[in-house]
Design a protein around this motif. Structure first.
Motif, PDB file in Angstrom:
ATOM      1  N   SER A 113       2.454   1.614  -3.425  1.00  0.00           N
ATOM      2  CA  SER A 113       1.429   2.004  -4.394  1.00  0.00           C
ATOM      3  C   SER A 113       1.087   3.482  -4.259  1.00  0.00           C
ATOM      4  O   SER A 113       0.947   4.192  -5.264  1.00  0.00           O
ATOM      5  CB  SER A 113       0.180   1.151  -4.215  1.00  0.00           C
ATOM      6  N   PHE A 145      -4.750  -7.112  -0.660  1.00  0.00           N
ATOM      7  CA  PHE A 145      -3.365  -7.588  -0.611  1.00  0.00           C
ATOM      8  C   PHE A 145      -3.181  -8.644   0.465  1.00  0.00           C
ATOM      9  O   PHE A 145      -2.453  -9.624   0.265  1.00  0.00           O
ATOM     10  CB  PHE A 145      -2.416  -6.410  -0.359  1.00  0.00           C
ATOM     11  N   LEU A 203      -7.284   3.004   0.140  1.00  0.00           N
ATOM     12  CA  LEU A 203      -6.107   2.339   0.686  1.00  0.00           C
ATOM     13  C   LEU A 203      -6.493   1.146   1.556  1.00  0.00           C
ATOM     14  O   LEU A 203      -5.826   0.111   1.529  1.00  0.00           O
ATOM     15  CB  LEU A 203      -5.269   3.339   1.500  1.00  0.00           C
ATOM     16  N   GLY A 240      -1.733  -1.993  -7.316  1.00  0.00           N
ATOM     17  CA  GLY A 240      -2.126  -0.846  -6.506  1.00  0.00           C
ATOM     18  C   GLY A 240      -1.759   0.473  -7.150  1.00  0.00           C
ATOM     19  O   GLY A 240      -2.513   1.445  -7.081  1.00  0.00           O
ATOM     20  N   LEU A 256      -7.394  -1.703  -0.755  1.00  0.00           N
ATOM     21  CA  LEU A 256      -6.188  -2.322  -1.296  1.00  0.00           C
ATOM     22  C   LEU A 256      -5.491  -3.183  -0.250  1.00  0.00           C
ATOM     23  O   LEU A 256      -5.038  -4.303  -0.558  1.00  0.00           O
ATOM     24  CB  LEU A 256      -5.233  -1.242  -1.804  1.00  0.00           C
ATOM     25  N   VAL A 284       0.830  -1.202   0.000  1.00  0.00           N
ATOM     26  CA  VAL A 284       0.000   0.000   0.000  1.00  0.00           C
ATOM     27  C   VAL A 284       0.869   1.257   0.000  1.00  0.00           C
ATOM     28  O   VAL A 284       0.592   2.229  -0.722  1.00  0.00           O
ATOM     29  CB  VAL A 284      -0.961  -0.019   1.207  1.00  0.00           C
ATOM     30  N   GLN A 299       2.484  -6.960  -5.999  1.00  0.00           N
ATOM     31  CA  GLN A 299       1.138  -6.479  -5.755  1.00  0.00           C
ATOM     32  C   GLN A 299       1.041  -4.964  -5.803  1.00  0.00           C
ATOM     33  O   GLN A 299      -0.037  -4.416  -6.090  1.00  0.00           O
ATOM     34  CB  GLN A 299       0.636  -7.011  -4.416  1.00  0.00           C
ATOM     35  N   SER A 300       2.129  -4.261  -5.544  1.00  0.00           N
ATOM     36  CA  SER A 300       2.091  -2.807  -5.657  1.00  0.00           C
ATOM     37  C   SER A 300       1.927  -2.356  -7.104  1.00  0.00           C
ATOM     38  O   SER A 300       1.521  -1.211  -7.345  1.00  0.00           O
ATOM     39  CB  SER A 300       3.372  -2.199  -5.080  1.00  0.00           C
TER      40      SER A 300
END
Length: 311
Positions: free
Chosen positions: A124, A238, A231, A189, A234, A121, A185-186
């Motif tokens: 991102s 995640f 956020l 994001g 996300l 997060v 994963q970012s």
């Protein structure tokens, strides 16, 4: 001689102020109109029925796992997997918990999933802030790279990741999985947040800069509070995605003390597994933490989704 007092009446038929007033009539809502207003259309009824059927289909495996997890092996053999348990037996759950050291696997999964959610997060937000509000050059190309990054299959990335983890001495450490999954994963994001921050009100940013706020002050005091629901959404995604991750932890965490819940479950369901009660207990215990996490943050998750849709 008696006189009769007559109350004057106005032209509209209402008595003047100070006279005897008749209480106004309250109109009751028509029952037919109320039922017509609340009546659902045939299309809405069909959609609700379809959603209910899908919910039952989705929850059916969890229900079967819960039913078989509390059966004894003799009860399972005698009555099959679809019958209700004749007695409440936790032998399968305790056997699985002790055989795989599930407490350690659970702590590993919580640590890795929570760390990945927070780091992904933050990455991102910082990257999307530079792309969406900073308006860096070539932002479209950068977003295209991020789109390619989160669409690549893990099988194409695992060998370079394995070689790099060996080279820097992070192989068979939880830190290696945290770094890899947080970066991967970012990418998603960043793509999502950049589209949100690209439409951020420019007047608010200009007013903050006129008041002397710097780049990080604008990010911390203005951008982050307004995007907090997104956020949180996300971070929830995640966490669940990392909890269910299997392939990368399987390759980068070979030792037993570093394995996660998903890897332990995959090792249990082998070709020669012959204890269905223990398997059902393992499936139930493995899915319960992620389900509880989702239920705890369900209200916040739906609030963030609705706010994002309105934006």
């Amino acid at each position: 001689m008696s006189t009769t007092q007559v109350t004057p009446v106005s032209a509209t038929g209402a008595p003047p102020a100070g006279g005897n007033r008749r209480p106004p009539r309250v109109r009751r809502p028509d029952a037919r109109g109320r039922s017509a207003a609340t009546r659902r259309s045939p299309g809405a009824v069909v959609v609700l029925i379809a959603l209910a059927v899908l919910a039952v289909i989705t929850l059916l495996p969890v229900l079967l796992a819960a039913l078989n997890a509390v059966k004894s092996p003799a009860d399972y053999v005698a009555n099959g997997p679809l019958a209700l348990p004749r007695s409440f037996d936790l032998t399968g759950i305790t056997s699985f918990w002790q055989s795989v050291d599930f407490t350690g696997k659970l702590l590993n999964s919580v640590l890795i999933s929570g760390s990945v959610a927070v780091i992904a997060v933050v990455l991102s937000l910082l990257t999307a802030y530079a792309i969406g509000i900073g308006r860096i050059r070539g932002s479209f190309g950068v977003l295209a790279v991020f789109m390619v990054a989160f669409t690549l299959p893990q099988e194409a990335l695992i060998y370079p990741l394995y070689v790099m983890a060996k080279a820097v001495g992070l192989y068979d450490t939880k830190l290696s999985v945290i770094i890899v999954l947080a970066v991967l994963q970012s990418a998603f994001g960043t793509y999502l947040l950049s589209s949100v921050l690209h439409t951020f009100p420019a007047e608010v940013l200009e007013a903050a800069r006129m008041d002397g706020a710097g780049t990080f002050r604008v990010l911390w005091s203005i951008v982050m509070p307004l995007t907090r629901p997104t956020l949180v959404v996300l971070a929830t995604f995640f966490f669940i995605w990392t909890w269910n991750e299997f392939f990368i932890p399987l390759v980068l965490l070979p030792s037993n003390e570093n394995q996660t819940v998903s890897v332990a479950l995959g090792a249990l369901f082998g070709q020669y597994t012959s204890d269905p009660v223990t398997s059902a207990a393992a499936a139930l215990v493995g899915v319960l933490p992620a389900l509880v996490f989702f239920l705890v943050f369900q209200r916040t998750l739906m609030k963030g989704v609705n706010i994002g849709a309105v934006k």
